[in-house]
Design a protein around this motif. Structure first.
Motif, PDB file in Angstrom:
ATOM      1  N   ARG A   1      -2.831   0.196  -4.146  1.00  0.00           N
ATOM      2  CA  ARG A   1      -2.051  -1.026  -3.960  1.00  0.00           C
ATOM      3  C   ARG A   1      -1.279  -1.307  -5.248  1.00  0.00           C
ATOM      4  N   ARG A   2      -0.027  -1.698  -5.111  1.00  0.00           N
ATOM      5  CA  ARG A   2       0.779  -2.038  -6.274  1.00  0.00           C
ATOM      6  C   ARG A   2       1.629  -3.259  -5.968  1.00  0.00           C
ATOM      7  N   GLU A   3       1.975  -3.972  -6.983  1.00  0.00           N
ATOM      8  CA  GLU A   3       2.789  -5.174  -6.824  1.00  0.00           C
ATOM      9  C   GLU A   3       4.229  -4.791  -6.505  1.00  0.00           C
ATOM     10  N   ILE A   4       4.822  -5.571  -5.626  1.00  0.00           N
ATOM     11  CA  ILE A   4       6.222  -5.353  -5.263  1.00  0.00           C
ATOM     12  C   ILE A   4       7.099  -6.037  -6.299  1.00  0.00           C
ATOM     13  N   THR A   5       7.833  -5.256  -7.042  1.00  0.00           N
ATOM     14  CA  THR A   5       8.734  -5.814  -8.049  1.00  0.00           C
ATOM     15  C   THR A   5      10.045  -6.232  -7.391  1.00  0.00           C
TER      16      THR A   5
ATOM     17  N   VAL B   1       0.856  -1.181   0.000  1.00  0.00           N
ATOM     18  CA  VAL B   1       0.000   0.000   0.000  1.00  0.00           C
ATOM     19  C   VAL B   1       0.893   1.232   0.000  1.00  0.00           C
ATOM     20  N   VAL B   2       0.724   2.091  -0.997  1.00  0.00           N
ATOM     21  CA  VAL B   2       1.545   3.286  -1.137  1.00  0.00           C
ATOM     22  C   VAL B   2       0.649   4.467  -1.488  1.00  0.00           C
TER      23      VAL B   2
ATOM     24  N   PRO C   1      -1.467   2.615 -10.353  1.00  0.00           N
ATOM     25  CA  PRO C   1      -1.324   1.164 -10.543  1.00  0.00           C
ATOM     26  C   PRO C   1      -2.608   0.402 -10.276  1.00  0.00           C
ATOM     27  N   SER C   2      -3.549   0.985  -9.543  1.00  0.00           N
ATOM     28  CA  SER C   2      -4.811   0.311  -9.235  1.00  0.00           C
ATOM     29  C   SER C   2      -5.846   1.366  -8.857  1.00  0.00           C
ATOM     30  N   GLU C   3      -7.062   0.919  -8.606  1.00  0.00           N
ATOM     31  CA  GLU C   3      -8.114   1.833  -8.187  1.00  0.00           C
ATOM     32  C   GLU C   3      -7.806   2.355  -6.785  1.00  0.00           C
TER      33      GLU C   3
END
Length: 383
Positions: A161-165, A4-5, A138-140
């Motif tokens: 929320r975004r995926e951790i690369t 969460v960012v 990256p998301s809603e």
């Protein structure tokens, strides 16, 4: 796996939208101050009680019903959380009254209180604000915070929320010593952060704006609009330089974190430099900003971060770990060991000592010396 960012964007509200935002802020500020009054009068303003207060107040006050219930509920929720933390966190004070003159507008909306449509932020009561989309979300978003800074600029901070690369696989460790001439000196010269001096570059323009502000200052009378414009001009130049410094610190931190698994950082607190003759240069270097960016990015990438106390790092030889008998003065920029004859830059030697301490699982030079295990450091490369 995701995280969460917050993604922050600049807003361009028109005159009508800005007026509506300020009016909403006035209503939310009144609710916050009413909650502070209840707490000071001996009542226990929990969020549930504050919610009932809001229901009664909206029923009795038409001007309060003109605002968004979502923003008002979020303001009371924020107060309840702040009050709870003041009891659980040491040295955290009770929430204070938000002054109309000193507090900056800040409004929180949950998902039911805003929407995004055709590149615009839609808020309750028909408030529509254009957004400067510098990057895609990256998301809603689940919530948004609309705030105004000291220069009058508006921003929207979306929680997403975004995926951790996966970060690139680092190799080895790096030691970092903070300074003023060079903001960060590392064990590898290619990773040094030079002092770029953004504030120094705009010093002439800043001095001109400060002279204009001084000429227009009125003693014992309300200030003119010309003085306010000159003051805003000074603040805008200062913030512009600070933004450049922050950007450079982020890019440097990313470069360091991507290439190393172990990051040993001098636990240097630059606050005392504000009282020295290097105050202006230290503020321009923004050591604290670079340090925070490096720690935050390293922890997010899963790197090992070791904070090493700065005591004796400058007086210790990185080759044989012997300590000099006399403390080096600030103008002495070269280090030479009396025991083994090793010579190097003062800051580079300190960075190597910091890394050696961290590699042995300690946080200070004294811990290493007490353990009777002097680290054997490879012969340093002359620079």
């Amino acid at each position: 796996m995701d995280e969460v960012v917050r993604y922050t964007y600049r807003l361009r509200p028109g005159r009508t939208a800005e007026k509506a935002l300020l009016a909403e802020w006035g209503r939310c500020r009144w609710l916050w101050n009413e909650a502070v009054h209840q707490q000071r009068s001996g009542q226990k303003p929990t969020f549930a009680r504050l919610g009932k207060l809001l229901t009664r107040a909206r029923a009795a006050m038409p001007w309060l019903r003109e605002g968004s219930r979502v923003a008002q509920q979020q303001m009371l929720r924020e107060y309840a959380q702040s009050l709870d933390l003041s009891f659980r966190v040491k040295e955290r004070r009770r929430p204070k009254v938000k002054s109309r003159k000193t507090s900056l507008p800040s409004l929180e909306y949950t998902r039911s209180g805003f929407s995004l449509r055709k590149g615009r932020l839609i808020l309750p009561k028909g408030v529509t604000i254009p957004v400067v989309w510098s990057r895609e979300l990256p998301s809603e978003p689940t919530s948004v915070r609309v705030r105004q800074d000291s220069l009058g600029h508006w921003y929207a901070s979306f929680v997403v929320r975004r995926e951790i690369t996966d970060s690139p696989q680092g190799q080895g460790g790096i030691g970092i010593d903070w300074g003023v001439t060079t903001t960060a000196t590392t064990t590898d010269p290619t990773f040094d952060l030079p002092h770029l001096g953004h504030r120094r570059r705009c010093a002439a323009e800043l001095a001109k704006a400060q002279r204009a502000m001084a000429r227009r200052h009125r003693k014992g009378r309300p200030q003119s609009r010309g003085y306010s414009d000159a003051k805003r001009r000074v603040a805008r130049l200062t913030k512009k330089a600070a933004r450049r410094t922050t950007h450079d610190s982020r890019m440097w931190a990313k470069h360091v974190v991507d290439q190393h698994n172990l990051i040993a950082i001098e636990d240097f607190k630059p606050t005392f430099l504000a009282k020295s003759t290097m105050a202006r240069k230290a503020a321009d270097a923004a050591i604290g900003t670079a340090k925070q960016e490096l720690i935050k990015r390293a922890k997010r990438s899963g790197r090992t971060v070791v904070m090493v106390r700065p005591a004796y790092t400058t007086m210790t030889c990185s080759a044989c770990f012997a300590r000099t008998k006399q403390r080096l003065e600030l103008h002495e920029r070269d280090f030479r060991c009396d025991s083994c004859g090793f010579a190097d830059s003062r800051d580079r030697n300190a960075a190597r000592v910091i890394l050696a301490v961290a590699e042995r699982g300690h946080v200070s030079v004294e811990d290493v010396r007490r353990s009777n295990h002097h680290p054997q450091v490879d012969s340093p490369v002359a620079v």
